[in-house]
Design a protein around this motif. Structure first.
Motif, mmCIF file in Angstrom:
data_model
loop_
_atom_site.group_PDB
_atom_site.id
_atom_site.type_symbol
_atom_site.label_atom_id
_atom_site.label_comp_id
_atom_site.label_asym_id
_atom_site.label_seq_id
_atom_site.Cartn_x
_atom_site.Cartn_y
_atom_site.Cartn_z
ATOM 1 N N PHE A 94 0.701 -1.168 0.090
ATOM 2 C CA PHE A 94 0.069 -0.023 0.137
ATOM 3 C C PHE A 94 0.856 1.051 0.076
ATOM 4 N N SER A 95 0.207 2.286 -0.268
ATOM 5 C CA SER A 95 0.958 3.866 -0.461
ATOM 6 C C SER A 95 -0.252 4.620 -0.190
ATOM 7 N N VAL A 96 0.157 5.814 0.621
ATOM 8 C CA VAL A 96 -0.864 6.830 0.922
ATOM 9 C C VAL A 96 -0.052 8.220 0.860
ATOM 10 N N THR A 97 -0.515 9.009 0.106
ATOM 11 C CA THR A 97 0.063 10.556 -0.084
ATOM 12 C C THR A 97 -1.079 11.514 0.277
ATOM 13 N N ARG A 98 -0.438 12.550 0.938
ATOM 14 C CA ARG A 98 -1.463 13.777 1.032
ATOM 15 C C ARG A 98 -0.682 14.711 0.649
ATOM 16 N N ASP A 99 -1.374 15.997 0.099
ATOM 17 C CA ASP A 99 -0.637 17.223 -0.386
ATOM 18 C C ASP A 99 -0.975 18.043 0.804
ATOM 19 N N GLY A 100 -0.091 19.219 1.196
ATOM 20 C CA GLY A 100 -0.353 20.335 1.956
ATOM 21 C C GLY A 100 0.675 21.291 1.709
ATOM 22 N N VAL A 101 0.824 22.041 2.688
ATOM 23 C CA VAL A 101 1.536 23.305 2.537
ATOM 24 C C VAL A 101 2.603 23.581 4.038
ATOM 25 N N ALA A 102 3.889 23.661 3.718
ATOM 26 C CA ALA A 102 4.956 23.753 4.761
ATOM 27 C C ALA A 102 4.574 24.801 5.612
ATOM 28 N N MET A 103 4.644 24.689 6.836
ATOM 29 C CA MET A 103 4.484 25.779 7.689
ATOM 30 C C MET A 103 5.682 26.158 8.295
ATOM 31 N N SER A 104 6.743 25.570 8.030
ATOM 32 C CA SER A 104 8.250 26.054 8.521
ATOM 33 C C SER A 104 9.237 25.395 7.526
ATOM 34 N N ASP A 105 10.320 25.996 7.696
ATOM 35 C CA ASP A 105 11.635 25.392 7.001
ATOM 36 C C ASP A 105 12.117 24.087 7.591
ATOM 37 N N ALA A 106 12.778 23.136 6.766
ATOM 38 C CA ALA A 106 13.148 21.874 7.312
ATOM 39 C C ALA A 106 14.511 21.542 6.481
ATOM 40 N N PRO A 107 15.627 21.220 7.009
ATOM 41 C CA PRO A 107 16.523 20.347 6.313
ATOM 42 C C PRO A 107 16.199 18.873 5.978
ATOM 43 N N VAL A 108 17.048 18.147 5.094
ATOM 44 C CA VAL A 108 16.785 16.707 4.944
ATOM 45 C C VAL A 108 17.026 16.206 6.486
ATOM 46 N N GLY A 109 15.920 15.349 6.652
ATOM 47 C CA GLY A 109 15.690 14.739 8.080
ATOM 48 C C GLY A 109 15.183 15.486 9.231
ATOM 49 N N GLY A 110 15.110 16.859 8.890
ATOM 50 C CA GLY A 110 14.262 17.637 9.810
ATOM 51 C C GLY A 110 12.731 17.499 9.991
ATOM 52 N N ARG A 111 12.101 17.658 11.028
ATOM 53 C CA ARG A 111 10.731 17.630 11.389
ATOM 54 C C ARG A 111 10.059 19.089 11.113
ATOM 55 N N PHE A 112 8.892 19.177 10.771
ATOM 56 C CA PHE A 112 8.318 20.092 10.520
ATOM 57 C C PHE A 112 6.683 19.982 10.446
ATOM 58 N N LEU A 113 5.814 20.899 10.298
ATOM 59 C CA LEU A 113 4.495 20.796 10.525
ATOM 60 C C LEU A 113 3.957 21.255 9.143
ATOM 61 N N VAL A 114 3.072 20.422 8.585
ATOM 62 C CA VAL A 114 2.417 20.717 7.287
ATOM 63 C C VAL A 114 0.722 20.985 7.425
ATOM 64 N N ASP A 115 0.273 21.857 6.801
ATOM 65 C CA ASP A 115 -0.996 22.049 6.957
ATOM 66 C C ASP A 115 -1.590 21.303 5.663
ATOM 67 N N VAL A 116 -2.327 20.424 6.028
ATOM 68 C CA VAL A 116 -3.005 19.316 4.920
ATOM 69 C C VAL A 116 -4.346 19.795 4.900
ATOM 70 N N ASN A 117 -4.939 20.032 3.501
ATOM 71 C CA ASN A 117 -6.160 20.308 3.141
ATOM 72 C C ASN A 117 -7.252 19.305 3.781
ATOM 73 N N GLY A 118 -8.245 19.960 4.455
ATOM 74 C CA GLY A 118 -9.081 19.010 5.150
ATOM 75 C C GLY A 118 -8.911 18.458 6.470
ATOM 76 N N ALA A 119 -7.795 18.848 6.916
ATOM 77 C CA ALA A 119 -7.329 18.221 8.333
ATOM 78 C C ALA A 119 -7.414 19.429 9.320
#
Length: 182
Positions: free
Chosen positions: A136-161
């Motif tokens: 299986f594979s799940v994908t969601r589109d959203g907009v980044a709420m902050s900057d992040a390097p590779v491996g860095g955690r950040f928040l994503v504003d997902v449409n509908g969430a």
């Protein structure tokens, strides 16, 4: 007749008060205590190694025939004045020498300052969050709420969430859920 007796008693009481005050024991001379501390420490009041200030003149200590002086601690931070006749003890704080600054040693080899990794995802970028496993594979589109390097955690504003989703940056515009492919 009664008022006369009361006023005669009042005058007698007022006259007797100074006489009673003269009979009361003398108090210790605080200036003599100051001189004793200066002699013991070998330094005058206010000087380094001497008493910080004079003994409080408001103290009403019973007169002492023999005073004993000693250092309160090995640091010589205060002098203890003790009287054993009428038992009392006071502490006189001393002016301590200013601390000596430790010599500075030159740095042998300073490491260059750590550089902050460059972000691959910037705030406002469109992001695709992917989570997959065999079958299986799940994908969601959203907009980044902050900057992040590779491996860095950040928040994503997902449409509908209702709340933002935490993601881990994989590459430009691509992220995964924490625990999926980290």
């Amino acid at each position: 007749m009664r008022p006369l007796i009361w006023s005669a008693l009042g005058v007698a009481a007022v006259c007797a008060a100074p006489a009673a005050a003269q009979v009361s024991p003398k108090f210790q001379d605080t200036a003599a205590l100051d001189r004793a501390v200066a002699a013991f420490a070998g330094r005058p009041i206010g000087a380094e190694g001497g008493a910080r200030s004079v003994v409080d003149t408001r103290l009403k200590l019973a007169a002492c025939p023999t005073l004993a002086l000693s250092w309160r601690t090995e640091a010589h931070d205060a002098v203890t004045i003790t009287c054993t006749g009428p038992e009392w003890r006071i502490y006189v704080p001393m002016v301590m020498p200013a601390p000596v600054a430790a010599p500075t040693t030159p740095l042998i080899a300073a490491a260059p300052p750590a550089r902050k990794p460059e972000p691959v995802i910037k705030r406002g970028d469109p992001v695709t969050i992917e989570a997959s496993a065999p079958g299986f594979s799940v994908t969601r589109d959203g907009v980044a709420m902050s900057d992040a390097p590779v491996g860095g955690r950040f928040l994503v504003d997902v449409n509908g969430a209702k709340k933002p989703v935490q993601a881990v940056a994989v590459s430009a515009g691509v992220a995964t859920l924490p625990g999926w492919g980290e």
